[in-house]
Design an enzyme around this catalytic site. Sequence first.
Site: not given
Length: 469
Positions: A234, A268
């Site tokens: 990720e 993020c």
Amino acid sequence: MPIATVNPATGETLKTFDALGAEEIERRLALARTAFEQHRTTEFGLRAELMNRAADLLEQDQQDIARTMTTEMGKPIVAARAEAAKCAKAMRWYAGHAEELLADEHPSAADIKDAGASRASVHYRPLGVVLAVMPWNFPLWQVVRFAAPALMAGNVGLLKHASNVPQTALYLEDLFRRAGFPEGCFQTLLVGSGAVESILRDPRVAAATLTGSEPAGRSVAAVAGDEVKKTVLELGGSDPFVVMPSADIGRAARTAVTARVQNNGQSCIAAKRFIVHTDVYDAFCERFAEGMRQLSVGDPMQESTDVGPLASEQGRTDLEELVDDAVRLGATARCGGQRPEKLDRGWYYEPTVLTGITTGMRIHHEEAFGPVATVYLVGDLDEAVSVANDSPFGLSSNVWTRDDGEVRRFVRDLEAGGVFFNGMTASHPALPFGGVKRSGYGRELSGHGIREFCNVTTVWHGAEPDANS
């Protein structure tokens, strides 16, 4: 970088730690392998009991661990407490759902017969020791959303956390130990990034998961690929936040502020690129910029603080360079765009809204990791989709519309791991989380996440011989 707690609100180094030596790393690898042989055969009921106990302990420790997180990486204390509570919730969710998520599967009778079998089934078995390389921005949540499903599946974990959150990292090892997990089931390795490759190449390590930067992800993926080991990545995100004419502009603008500055803008999945239809552009920009101006920037330990410091001095420098480059090339700062004058210590940066973004600006292509928003003007749905997809990243996305046809189009065409309508992106243990393109691969959370580190085993039984043969 040194393994140390450096308070980003003051720049003061509070505590330093020595990196583990080769002999201690070897001892811990051996312990992890031994722990796996024990843990993999335990019943789901016992694992759930231990995971629920860890959740209980975390809730008891909520205030203390929140202060530790805020001290180490600067998130507002209110957000730090919420992060701890979210982790406990995820632990309980996996404690309650892991057994059903990993239950044996049985093909239909017709398919079993067609496969030439008398019986057939699919089993989910743990892979082994999983190395987790984790970032500082959600120092508890990023780890727990890996650890809870991994431990419930029968795996064991080795945590290489970011070097600026060592006390949070050590707390996590202690938490699972106090909950009663066998020794070695979850260990924190205080090591630098240079030690990751040799640990990942060790044959006792079965797989790896990484949340972090694109370069870090490439490095881990390359090593794991060379060793033919499973990885989940990720990585970065530059999530679009699309506002169409049918949207509730007031709600969209208020949510946009929260979506951009959550965790001081260092997330993020924070919305970063605001793509607004021309019919509502002026109204949205006015409300959005005013909302950003009204935010309280200051000491993250204060309950009233909305935005604390960036986690590192380098992080602030990187953000400043992106903003300065955009302004030099013609962007307009509707608010912010500089360091707060009243805060002469720490790594603070004003909440900023930039308009007039063009493709030649670095901020158009690079992730802005801090409280800086870029706003784009688009004329129609096609242009909105095109601008949203004009990014090397594809983690999540936000769309504000009440038009069913637009909803279907965005679901079909947005290049992202998630599409959140009329709200902001958030992670939940029941929903899969992850991205596409340079945002990584694989999924965390939900049933998809717990199965990532399982050996999906097909079990086939030949047809019973005819008694008369």
